[in-house]
Enzyme design. Structure first.
Site, PDB file in Angstrom:
ATOM      1  N   ASP A 278       0.833  -1.219  -0.136  1.00  0.00           N
ATOM      2  CA  ASP A 278      -0.175   0.118  -0.035  1.00  0.00           C
ATOM      3  C   ASP A 278       0.886   1.093   0.021  1.00  0.00           C
ATOM      4  O   ASP A 278       2.018   1.273   0.005  1.00  0.00           O
ATOM      5  CB  ASP A 278      -0.979  -0.138   1.136  1.00  0.00           C
ATOM      6  CG  ASP A 278      -0.229   0.134   2.540  1.00  0.00           C
ATOM      7  OD1 ASP A 278       0.590  -0.998   2.765  1.00  0.00           O
ATOM      8  OD2 ASP A 278      -0.459   0.927   3.433  1.00  0.00           O
TER       9      ASP A 278
ATOM     10  N   HIS B 244       1.870  -8.684  -4.432  1.00  0.00           N
ATOM     11  CA  HIS B 244       0.669  -7.900  -3.929  1.00  0.00           C
ATOM     12  C   HIS B 244       1.615  -6.578  -3.515  1.00  0.00           C
ATOM     13  O   HIS B 244       1.910  -6.121  -2.469  1.00  0.00           O
ATOM     14  CB  HIS B 244       0.085  -8.128  -2.771  1.00  0.00           C
ATOM     15  CG  HIS B 244      -1.025  -7.599  -2.342  1.00  0.00           C
ATOM     16  ND1 HIS B 244      -2.384  -7.663  -2.926  1.00  0.00           N
ATOM     17  CD2 HIS B 244      -1.256  -6.491  -1.406  1.00  0.00           C
ATOM     18  CE1 HIS B 244      -3.193  -6.877  -2.320  1.00  0.00           C
ATOM     19  NE2 HIS B 244      -2.506  -6.061  -1.612  1.00  0.00           N
TER      20      HIS B 244
ATOM     21  N   ASP C 233       1.724 -17.088  -6.348  1.00  0.00           N
ATOM     22  CA  ASP C 233       2.067 -15.958  -6.951  1.00  0.00           C
ATOM     23  C   ASP C 233       1.046 -15.141  -7.708  1.00  0.00           C
ATOM     24  O   ASP C 233       0.966 -15.399  -8.938  1.00  0.00           O
ATOM     25  CB  ASP C 233       3.386 -16.241  -7.833  1.00  0.00           C
ATOM     26  CG  ASP C 233       4.077 -15.340  -8.325  1.00  0.00           C
ATOM     27  OD1 ASP C 233       3.837 -13.997  -7.914  1.00  0.00           O
ATOM     28  OD2 ASP C 233       4.739 -15.202  -9.612  1.00  0.00           O
TER      29      ASP C 233
ATOM     30  N   GLU D 295       2.390 -10.524  -0.616  1.00  0.00           N
ATOM     31  CA  GLU D 295       2.616  -9.090  -0.509  1.00  0.00           C
ATOM     32  C   GLU D 295       4.157  -8.978  -0.043  1.00  0.00           C
ATOM     33  O   GLU D 295       4.892  -9.643   0.230  1.00  0.00           O
ATOM     34  CB  GLU D 295       1.963  -8.479   1.015  1.00  0.00           C
ATOM     35  CG  GLU D 295       1.938  -7.162   0.819  1.00  0.00           C
ATOM     36  CD  GLU D 295       0.889  -6.329   1.694  1.00  0.00           C
ATOM     37  OE1 GLU D 295       0.698  -5.001   1.786  1.00  0.00           O
ATOM     38  OE2 GLU D 295       0.256  -7.200   2.500  1.00  0.00           O
TER      39      GLU D 295
END
Length: 568
Positions: free
Chosen positions: A176, A493, A539, A548
């Site tokens: 993020d 991710h 994956d 992630e």
């Protein structure tokens, strides 16, 4: 007819790719040093009479199986083959009859490139500046963070709700785009610890960042980029530290320049404030010789560290509880922790080392841990222990060393009977969220610490075994660091890697790894290939539970691989 030929050709390619992905020869895909232990594992296929290794000078070896091990979860038999006697540099061709083939690399300093890439990754994930030295990963400015709002949970008399502050720089935390003090501090602390043990190595390590070529080692320059953000996260009026800088909700998978949610600093927490105090105390020491590049920083950092510690003493129960935040509610990463004794120990230890004040020694003694634990963002007691291994208090130093040695003795017990010839990976508890960092890299880092403190090489072999596991000698056959090996994650991710239009993700990222909890499975388009603890990895971009990336995980990779590279 042409359609049929094309179909057959595509089918053949698919079959070959599947065969490559299912290659039962599991080995370190990055490379072995000439004098280190060299082991491969044949997964589920009896290699007797089939295995051949061709050396760089053309000699054909017929290695025998050293031992067998059966997985307690899948029931698969793993065949361990040791070719450590081969020290010639070059490429070794491994053939398993008609089943599979692969190449092994033996060379001096095989980890040099991957170690440097793991640190350079932090440049690629910098926030608040355009990335201009990232090659194909260059991108324009995103998240300037010069107009950040004070959330009502963080309001104080002199900084009311909705007040605007400037809080630029720092690193994006994970997949993020938010910035979290707790995780940033832990990440810096872990890399500081490795830096202190090998300062000459890091002084020579060039990661090709804008600061390269100044008088300061690149690792410290990179830490400073995040520390510049830290300077803005302490309330100047009371000394408390905001828990994080965040949007109310996670952004979509878009580039930073396309993010438009408002960003906030949220309530102060005792854990963030103590982690801040510890890191700023260490930074004050470590940057003292580099006044030419960072004049005045050490004095400023020392003062801020002591002020933060006092706020924590005055607010020992100020734990961050995210669900209580309203107007707006916040649903991004919590980094919640309701026990601050380990943070008090780390901060007091670092401050005593900086100041020599009896007060901090007494504070550290009052909360010293009863046993050594693997370092994680939620349990930083080991970072405090590392401080005392360099400290002047004989009792605490000897106690921490004994606890570390007890930890290491227990950690390596199962290596000799393990499926993949490593201390890591032999218990279901070794697998879960971020396991490759917290259970594999950090375990190995502790083994290296024990050797360094005792002046021995008792644990070096075991630490290298964990590196072999991480880099391909494991149940999935993945080298879990992007951009390295012949089978590494392609779809982590990670928002910028997903949104930048470039097929390959940022290089040098460590993914979280096998996670039997599979907390993301309800949102996945395809199921996990297995429920077995060491095979529960996928994956795909959506798999935040196994695929992630995060700064604390990459910090463990930096500390571990740079340390190994330094001594190789």
């Amino acid at each position: 007819m042409k359609h049929s030929i094309l179909t057959l050709a595509l089918t053949a390619i698919a079959v070959n790719l599947q065969a490559a992905n299912d290659n039962p020869i599991r080995r370190n895909q990055v490379g072995y040093a000439p004098r280190q232990e060299k082991v491969i594992v044949i997964d589920g296929v009896n290699p007797t009479g089939k295995l051949r290794i061709t050396t760089p000078d053309g000699k054909v070896l017929k290695p025998k199986v050293s031992r067998k091990a059966v997985s307690p979860w899948s029931g698969k038999t793993r065949y361990i083959v040791d070719f450590s006697a081969q020290q010639q540099e070059g490429q070794y061709q491994v053939t398993l009859g008609k089943v599979a083939t692969c190449t092994l690399t033996v060379k001096e300093r095989p980890l040099r490139d991957i170690a440097a890439a793991s640190l350079r990754l932090f440049y690629l994930i910098r926030s608040g500046i355009p990335i201009t030295m990232g090659g194909e990963y260059n991108r324009p400015l995103g998240h300037a963070d010069t107009h950040v709002l004070v959330h009502n949970s963080a309001a104080s008399p002199l900084r009311p709700a909705a007040a605007v502050i400037s809080s630029p720089y720092g690193w994006y935390d994970a997949g993020d785009y938010n910035k979290y003090v707790v995780n940033s501090a832990f990440s810096i602390g872990l890399m500081f610890a490795a830096y202190e043990q090998h300062p000459d190595y890091f002084a020579a390590l060039n990661t090709h960042i804008p600061e390269s070529g100044n008088a300061t080692p690149d690792l410290l320059d990179e830490m400073m980029f995040n520390l510049r953000w830290f300077l803005t996260m302490q309330d100047p009026y009371d000394g408390g530290v905001y828990h994080k800088l965040t949007t109310p909700h996670f952004e979509s998978f878009v580039m930073p320049k396309d993010c438009h949610q408002p960003r906030y600093v949220v309530e102060k927490s005792v854990t963030a404030t103590l982690d801040f105090a510890a890191v700023m105390a260490d930074a004050a020491r470590l940057f003292e010789p580099y006044q030419q590049d960072y004049p005045g920083f050490s004095a400023q950092a020392a003062a801020m560290a002591e002020r933060a510690y006092q706020w924590a003493k005055d607010n020992p129960r100020a734990f961050y509880v995210q669900h209580q935040l309203k107007a707006p509610a916040v649903s991004t990463g919590e980094y919640g922790d309701r026990n601050a004794s380990d943070e008090f120990f780390w901060a007091a230890s670092a401050l005593y080392r900086l100041t020599g004040k009896q007060y901090y020694l007494d504070e550290a003694r009052a909360v010293q841990p009863k046993a050594f634990t693997t370092p994680t963002w939620g349990n930083v007691a080991s970072l405090g222990a590392f401080e005392w291994m360099e400290g002047s208090d004989k009792h605490l130093r000897e106690t921490m060393l004994q606890q570390l040695n007890d930890y290491c003795t227990e950690a390596v017990k199962s290596s000799a009977t393990s499926c993949f010839n490593s201390p890591y990976g032999n218990s279901p508890h070794h697998f879960g969220w971020g396991c490759l960092a917290e259970s594999c890299c950090c375990q190995a880092l502790c083994l290296l610490y024990a050797d360094k403190m005792a002046g021995t090489n008792n644990y070096l072999r075991y630490a290298q075994q964990n590196a072999d596991y991480l880099l391909g000698r494991n149940a999935t056959g993945y080298c879990y660091v992007t951009g390295f090996g012949d089978k590494s994650p392609m779809h982590p991710h990670h928002r910028p890697s997903a949104a930048d239009g470039i097929a390959a993700p940022f290089p040098g990222m460590l993914v979280g790894g096998p996670n039997p909890g599979q907390q993301d499975k309800s949102g996945l388009k395809e199921p996990y290939p297995s429920n077995h603890p060491d095979e529960s990895y996928l994956d795909v971009e959506e798999s935040y539970a196994s695929n992630e990336i995060a700064i604390n995980w990459n910090a463990s990779l930096v500390a571990f691989l740079c340390w190994l590279d330094a001594i190789q």
